[in-house]
Scaffold this active site. Structure first.
Site, PDB file in Angstrom:
ATOM      1  N   GLU A 161       4.677  -5.194   7.342  1.00  0.00           N
ATOM      2  CA  GLU A 161       3.981  -4.152   8.159  1.00  0.00           C
ATOM      3  C   GLU A 161       4.510  -3.621   9.420  1.00  0.00           C
ATOM      4  O   GLU A 161       4.418  -2.574   9.765  1.00  0.00           O
ATOM      5  CB  GLU A 161       2.574  -4.329   8.131  1.00  0.00           C
ATOM      6  CG  GLU A 161       1.675  -4.282   6.742  1.00  0.00           C
ATOM      7  CD  GLU A 161       1.872  -5.616   5.991  1.00  0.00           C
ATOM      8  OE1 GLU A 161       2.664  -6.506   6.344  1.00  0.00           O
ATOM      9  OE2 GLU A 161       1.179  -5.426   4.986  1.00  0.00           O
ATOM     10  N   GLU A 173      -0.312  -9.542  -0.320  1.00  0.00           N
ATOM     11  CA  GLU A 173      -2.083  -9.608  -0.279  1.00  0.00           C
ATOM     12  C   GLU A 173      -2.899  -9.853  -1.353  1.00  0.00           C
ATOM     13  O   GLU A 173      -3.550 -10.447  -1.850  1.00  0.00           O
ATOM     14  CB  GLU A 173      -2.503  -8.589   0.678  1.00  0.00           C
ATOM     15  CG  GLU A 173      -2.047  -8.495   2.167  1.00  0.00           C
ATOM     16  CD  GLU A 173      -2.363  -7.324   3.011  1.00  0.00           C
ATOM     17  OE1 GLU A 173      -1.804  -6.373   2.729  1.00  0.00           O
ATOM     18  OE2 GLU A 173      -3.060  -7.561   4.011  1.00  0.00           O
ATOM     19  N   ALA A 217       0.874  -1.160   0.051  1.00  0.00           N
ATOM     20  CA  ALA A 217      -0.044  -0.143   0.022  1.00  0.00           C
ATOM     21  C   ALA A 217       0.924   1.240  -0.095  1.00  0.00           C
ATOM     22  O   ALA A 217       2.094   1.175   0.188  1.00  0.00           O
ATOM     23  CB  ALA A 217      -0.817  -0.098   1.174  1.00  0.00           C
ATOM     24  N   GLY A 228       0.647  -4.914   0.879  1.00  0.00           N
ATOM     25  CA  GLY A 228      -0.468  -5.007   0.089  1.00  0.00           C
ATOM     26  C   GLY A 228      -0.448  -5.758  -1.208  1.00  0.00           C
ATOM     27  O   GLY A 228      -1.294  -6.324  -1.932  1.00  0.00           O
TER      28      GLY A 228
HETATM   29  N1  COA Z   1       4.830   3.158  -0.597  1.00  0.00           N
HETATM   30  C1  COA Z   1       4.958   4.253  -1.046  1.00  0.00           C
HETATM   31  N2  COA Z   1       6.110   4.444  -1.791  1.00  0.00           N
HETATM   32  C2  COA Z   1       7.046   3.376  -1.841  1.00  0.00           C
HETATM   33  C3  COA Z   1       6.490   2.159  -1.423  1.00  0.00           C
HETATM   34  C4  COA Z   1       5.596   2.164  -0.724  1.00  0.00           C
HETATM   35  N3  COA Z   1       5.021   0.898  -0.122  1.00  0.00           N
HETATM   36  N4  COA Z   1       7.590   1.051  -1.578  1.00  0.00           N
HETATM   37  C5  COA Z   1       8.678   1.933  -2.361  1.00  0.00           C
HETATM   38  N5  COA Z   1       8.455   3.058  -2.610  1.00  0.00           N
HETATM   39  C6  COA Z   1       8.977   4.161  -3.140  1.00  0.00           C
HETATM   40  C7  COA Z   1       9.929   4.655  -2.341  1.00  0.00           C
HETATM   41  O1  COA Z   1       9.656   5.678  -1.361  1.00  0.00           O
HETATM   42  C8  COA Z   1      10.943   5.299  -3.455  1.00  0.00           C
HETATM   43  O2  COA Z   1      10.495   6.623  -3.852  1.00  0.00           O
HETATM   44  P1  COA Z   1      11.432   7.753  -3.988  1.00  0.00           P
HETATM   45  O3  COA Z   1      12.142   7.374  -5.068  1.00  0.00           O
HETATM   46  O4  COA Z   1      10.610   8.887  -4.414  1.00  0.00           O
HETATM   47  O5  COA Z   1      12.279   7.868  -2.717  1.00  0.00           O
HETATM   48  C9  COA Z   1      10.638   4.569  -4.622  1.00  0.00           C
HETATM   49  O6  COA Z   1       9.508   3.837  -4.352  1.00  0.00           O
HETATM   50  C10 COA Z   1      11.740   3.417  -4.993  1.00  0.00           C
HETATM   51  O7  COA Z   1      11.911   2.473  -3.531  1.00  0.00           O
HETATM   52  P2  COA Z   1      13.367   2.627  -2.882  1.00  0.00           P
HETATM   53  O8  COA Z   1      13.010   2.343  -1.320  1.00  0.00           O
HETATM   54  O9  COA Z   1      14.200   3.793  -3.169  1.00  0.00           O
HETATM   55  O10 COA Z   1      13.663   1.185  -3.359  1.00  0.00           O
HETATM   56  P3  COA Z   1      14.924   0.142  -2.816  1.00  0.00           P
HETATM   57  O11 COA Z   1      15.259  -0.902  -3.902  1.00  0.00           O
HETATM   58  O12 COA Z   1      16.042   0.877  -2.131  1.00  0.00           O
HETATM   59  O13 COA Z   1      13.982  -0.756  -1.737  1.00  0.00           O
HETATM   60  C11 COA Z   1      12.047  -1.891  -1.068  1.00  0.00           C
HETATM   61  C12 COA Z   1      12.998  -1.562  -2.200  1.00  0.00           C
HETATM   62  C13 COA Z   1      10.880  -2.624  -1.557  1.00  0.00           C
HETATM   63  C14 COA Z   1      12.801  -2.995  -0.008  1.00  0.00           C
HETATM   64  C15 COA Z   1      11.568  -0.647  -0.418  1.00  0.00           C
HETATM   65  O14 COA Z   1      11.136   0.440  -1.258  1.00  0.00           O
HETATM   66  C16 COA Z   1      10.547  -1.112   0.872  1.00  0.00           C
HETATM   67  O15 COA Z   1      10.816  -1.457   1.971  1.00  0.00           O
HETATM   68  N6  COA Z   1       9.177  -0.582   0.425  1.00  0.00           N
HETATM   69  C17 COA Z   1       8.318  -0.639   1.486  1.00  0.00           C
HETATM   70  C18 COA Z   1       7.911  -2.118   1.656  1.00  0.00           C
HETATM   71  C19 COA Z   1       6.528  -2.091   2.726  1.00  0.00           C
HETATM   72  O16 COA Z   1       6.754  -1.801   3.783  1.00  0.00           O
HETATM   73  N7  COA Z   1       5.486  -2.642   2.211  1.00  0.00           N
HETATM   74  C20 COA Z   1       4.355  -2.644   2.883  1.00  0.00           C
HETATM   75  C21 COA Z   1       3.582  -1.212   2.977  1.00  0.00           C
HETATM   76  S1  COA Z   1       1.971  -1.642   3.836  1.00  0.00           S
END
Ligand code: COA
Length: 259
Positions: A134, A114, A66, A111
């Site tokens: 989460e 999910e 999400a 999400g």
């Molecule tokens: N919601 C909003 N933005 C998200 C996102 C999310 N769930 N997941 C990634 N993004 C965004 C990042 O903020 C980043 O944006 P920016 O370039 O404007 O800073 C962009 O997507 C790229 O992500 P980034 O974190 O830079 O990539 P990465 O390769 O370093 O890491 C992940 C990848 C997936 C490990 C990391 O993005 C992450 O942990 N995301 C969240 C996962 C999560 O907790 N999901 C559950 C949400 S309820």
């Protein structure tokens, strides 16, 4: 149909929905959810559509969750409503009368995991990664993950994955029964289409009844989804959630105070 955040395509009876925000790893904001909802309505009603593939744009992500940037403005009531709306959409996917398969091409987190679990089954590319992280944000899964992960991998493993926030690779996801097949990234969509072309050569009415009968085994009469939405909402009143989400947005580690 003209969409902003998804791409849809219909070829040989197979409808492909590609979530298309690769710069945000295809995170599910409210526009994406609305557009998936419209596409699923089309799938229900369009007689030309016999099956569906759900996938993500770009090489990195199916859906990374999400959209976390929408969380800070959300209060407990809004959180519970967000979960209920997400649960409703994902239940429409799960209960669709036509097969919907997730082609998971990278991160399927929160999400995203999910969403993949709401599909009838999952095919993963070798670079796919799954998790319910989460608790890193001070929240819990809210789009049915506490229920469907438990159904798919069993209680103990589901508890461990949700409590540790561990991200698992495609091979482990296959060994747990979370995905049916693992392919190279290049052949993911073709492999998924091949399986669907076998399915759509069978009786559509019988396929619809397979889906309905299998789902009946899991009919949620135990209040699990309602409990999940309530507890997800509760998280939005905690300082842990504010800290977890702020830490993600500020790209730092959270410092939880546990209240
Ligand atoms: N919601 C909003 N933005 C998200 C996102 C999310 N769930 N997941 C990634 N993004 C965004 C990042 O903020 C980043 O944006 P920016 O370039 O404007 O800073 C962009 O997507 C790229 O992500 P980034 O974190 O830079 O990539 P990465 O390769 O370093 O890491 C992940 C990848 C997936 C490990 C990391 O993005 C992450 O942990 N995301 C969240 C996962 C999560 O907790 N999901 C559950 C949400 S309820």
């Amino acid at each position: 149909m003209n969409h902003q955040t998804i791409i849809t395509e219909l070829a040989d009876g197979i409808f492909t929905i590609t979530i298309n925000r690769p710069d945000k790893l295809n995170a599910l904001n409210k526009f994406v959810m609305e557009e998936i909802d419209l596409a699923i309505t089309k799938l229900y009603h369009d007689p030309e559509i016999h099956a569906c593939i759900l996938t993500g744009a770009g090489p990195k992500a199916f859906v990374a969750g999400a959209d976390i940037s929408e969380f800070l403005q959300t209060d407990p009531q809004g959180g519970s409503l967000l979960a209920k709306k997400g649960q409703e959409l994902f239940a429409r996917i799960e209960n669709a009368p036509k097969p919907i398969v997730a082609a998971v091409n990278g991160f399927a987190l929160g999400g995203g995991c999910e969403l993949a679990m709401a599909c009838h089954f999952r095919i993963a590319s070798e670079n796919a990664r799954f998790g319910q992280p989460e608790v890193n944000l001070g929240i819990i899964p809210g789009y049915g993950g506490t229920q469907r992960l438990t159904q798919l991998v069993g209680k103990g493993k589901a508890m461990e994955l949700m409590m540790t926030a561990q991200i698992i690779d495609a091979a482990e996801a296959k060994s747990l029964g979370l995905v049916n097949h693992v392919t190279s990234a290049e052949s993911l969509l073709e492999h998924t289409r091949q399986i669907l072309s076998v399915i759509i050569s069978k009786s559509p009415l019988a396929i619809g009844k397979v889906i309905a009968a299998v789902n009946a085994y899991f009919t949620p009469s135990n209040g699990g989804y309602e409990k999940e939405a309530e507890l997800f909402g509760d998280c939005f009143g905690t300082s842990d959630m504010k800290e977890g989400v702020s830490a993600f947005l500020e790209k730092r580690k959270p410092d939880f105070r546990k209240n």
